[in-house]
Design a protein around this motif. Sequence first.
Motif, PDB file in Angstrom:
ATOM      1  N   MET A 182       0.772  -1.158  -0.071  1.00 55.79           N
ATOM      2  CA  MET A 182      -0.070  -0.080  -0.084  1.00 55.79           C
ATOM      3  C   MET A 182       0.797   1.384  -0.158  1.00 55.79           C
ATOM      4  O   MET A 182       1.836   1.242   0.740  1.00 55.79           O
ATOM      5  CB  MET A 182      -0.931   0.035   1.310  1.00 55.79           C
ATOM      6  N   ARG A 183       0.650   2.075  -0.933  1.00 53.79           N
ATOM      7  CA  ARG A 183       1.280   3.536  -1.060  1.00 53.79           C
ATOM      8  C   ARG A 183       0.351   4.671  -0.571  1.00 53.79           C
ATOM      9  O   ARG A 183      -0.578   4.497  -1.241  1.00 53.79           O
ATOM     10  CB  ARG A 183       2.042   3.559  -2.431  1.00 53.79           C
ATOM     11  N   VAL A 184       0.873   5.748   0.015  1.00 50.20           N
ATOM     12  CA  VAL A 184       0.175   6.836   0.324  1.00 50.20           C
ATOM     13  C   VAL A 184       0.928   8.029  -0.379  1.00 50.20           C
ATOM     14  O   VAL A 184       1.975   8.129  -0.332  1.00 50.20           O
ATOM     15  CB  VAL A 184      -0.194   6.991   1.908  1.00 50.20           C
ATOM     16  N   THR A 185       0.246   8.861  -0.796  1.00 52.73           N
ATOM     17  CA  THR A 185       0.762  10.063  -1.505  1.00 52.73           C
ATOM     18  C   THR A 185       0.021  11.363  -1.273  1.00 52.73           C
ATOM     19  O   THR A 185      -1.251  11.222  -0.750  1.00 52.73           O
ATOM     20  CB  THR A 185       0.655  10.164  -3.247  1.00 52.73           C
ATOM     21  N   VAL A 186       0.311  12.477  -1.212  1.00 53.48           N
ATOM     22  CA  VAL A 186      -0.162  13.751  -0.903  1.00 53.48           C
ATOM     23  C   VAL A 186      -0.067  14.683  -2.086  1.00 53.48           C
ATOM     24  O   VAL A 186       0.889  14.741  -2.996  1.00 53.48           O
ATOM     25  CB  VAL A 186       0.504  14.588   0.296  1.00 53.48           C
ATOM     26  N   ASP A 187      -1.309  15.264  -2.330  1.00 50.81           N
ATOM     27  CA  ASP A 187      -1.193  16.607  -3.267  1.00 50.81           C
ATOM     28  C   ASP A 187      -0.873  17.794  -2.710  1.00 50.81           C
ATOM     29  O   ASP A 187      -1.425  18.174  -1.930  1.00 50.81           O
ATOM     30  CB  ASP A 187      -2.545  16.572  -4.092  1.00 50.81           C
TER      31      ASP A 187
ATOM     32  N   GLY B   4       1.566  -2.611   9.624  1.00 52.25           N
ATOM     33  CA  GLY B   4       1.057  -2.251  11.056  1.00 52.25           C
ATOM     34  C   GLY B   4       0.569  -0.974  11.140  1.00 52.25           C
ATOM     35  O   GLY B   4      -0.344  -0.403  12.018  1.00 52.25           O
ATOM     36  N   GLU B   5       0.826   0.124  10.070  1.00 51.12           N
ATOM     37  CA  GLU B   5       0.238   1.360   9.951  1.00 51.12           C
ATOM     38  C   GLU B   5      -0.920   1.553   9.183  1.00 51.12           C
ATOM     39  O   GLU B   5      -1.201   2.574   8.947  1.00 51.12           O
ATOM     40  CB  GLU B   5       1.404   2.355   9.460  1.00 51.12           C
ATOM     41  N   ALA B   6      -1.157   0.331   8.476  1.00 51.03           N
ATOM     42  CA  ALA B   6      -2.287   0.592   7.341  1.00 51.03           C
ATOM     43  C   ALA B   6      -3.462   1.177   8.051  1.00 51.03           C
ATOM     44  O   ALA B   6      -4.339   1.877   7.144  1.00 51.03           O
ATOM     45  CB  ALA B   6      -2.430  -0.743   6.622  1.00 51.03           C
ATOM     46  N   ASP B   7      -4.234   0.577   9.001  1.00 50.42           N
ATOM     47  CA  ASP B   7      -5.450   1.131   9.433  1.00 50.42           C
ATOM     48  C   ASP B   7      -5.408   2.592   9.812  1.00 50.42           C
ATOM     49  O   ASP B   7      -6.180   3.285   9.492  1.00 50.42           O
ATOM     50  CB  ASP B   7      -5.989   0.165  10.636  1.00 50.42           C
ATOM     51  N   ARG B   8      -4.259   3.094  10.455  1.00 48.48           N
ATOM     52  CA  ARG B   8      -4.069   4.158  10.886  1.00 48.48           C
ATOM     53  C   ARG B   8      -4.090   5.360   9.799  1.00 48.48           C
ATOM     54  O   ARG B   8      -4.552   6.403   9.681  1.00 48.48           O
ATOM     55  CB  ARG B   8      -2.883   4.465  11.804  1.00 48.48           C
ATOM     56  N   VAL B   9      -3.405   4.772   8.589  1.00 49.82           N
ATOM     57  CA  VAL B   9      -3.300   5.558   7.395  1.00 49.82           C
ATOM     58  C   VAL B   9      -4.508   5.512   6.655  1.00 49.82           C
ATOM     59  O   VAL B   9      -4.909   6.829   6.342  1.00 49.82           O
ATOM     60  CB  VAL B   9      -2.174   4.889   6.545  1.00 49.82           C
ATOM     61  N   ARG B  10      -5.410   4.544   6.760  1.00 42.35           N
ATOM     62  CA  ARG B  10      -6.418   4.641   6.071  1.00 42.35           C
ATOM     63  C   ARG B  10      -7.646   5.799   6.813  1.00 42.35           C
ATOM     64  O   ARG B  10      -8.334   6.524   6.164  1.00 42.35           O
ATOM     65  CB  ARG B  10      -7.332   3.247   6.076  1.00 42.35           C
ATOM     66  N   HIS B  11      -7.666   5.646   8.024  1.00 44.05           N
ATOM     67  CA  HIS B  11      -8.155   6.276   8.935  1.00 44.05           C
ATOM     68  C   HIS B  11      -7.635   8.026   8.783  1.00 44.05           C
ATOM     69  O   HIS B  11      -8.342   8.958   8.609  1.00 44.05           O
ATOM     70  CB  HIS B  11      -8.202   6.286  10.440  1.00 44.05           C
TER      71      HIS B  11
END
Length: 63
Positions: free
Chosen positions: A1-6, A42-49
Amino acid sequence: MRVTVDPLVCEANGVCVGLAPEVFDLTDEDELVILAPDVPAGEADRVRHAVRSCPKAALSIEE
Ligand code: SF4
């Protein structure tokens, strides 16, 4: 899972930093930094939130 910001949308209010401080941080210049763009399991749920909670909808996830 990758997270990006605009960065053009983010207003650096720190909501995501408060919810997932292992993944998001703000610089002294109020720029959002993604410390772990490849999100640890381990951070996936926090990041989705955090992504759901961003008032500017500036964060995106790729599964
Ligand atoms: S919650 Fe959204 S607007 Fe606030 S710092 Fe994080 S990405 Fe930027």
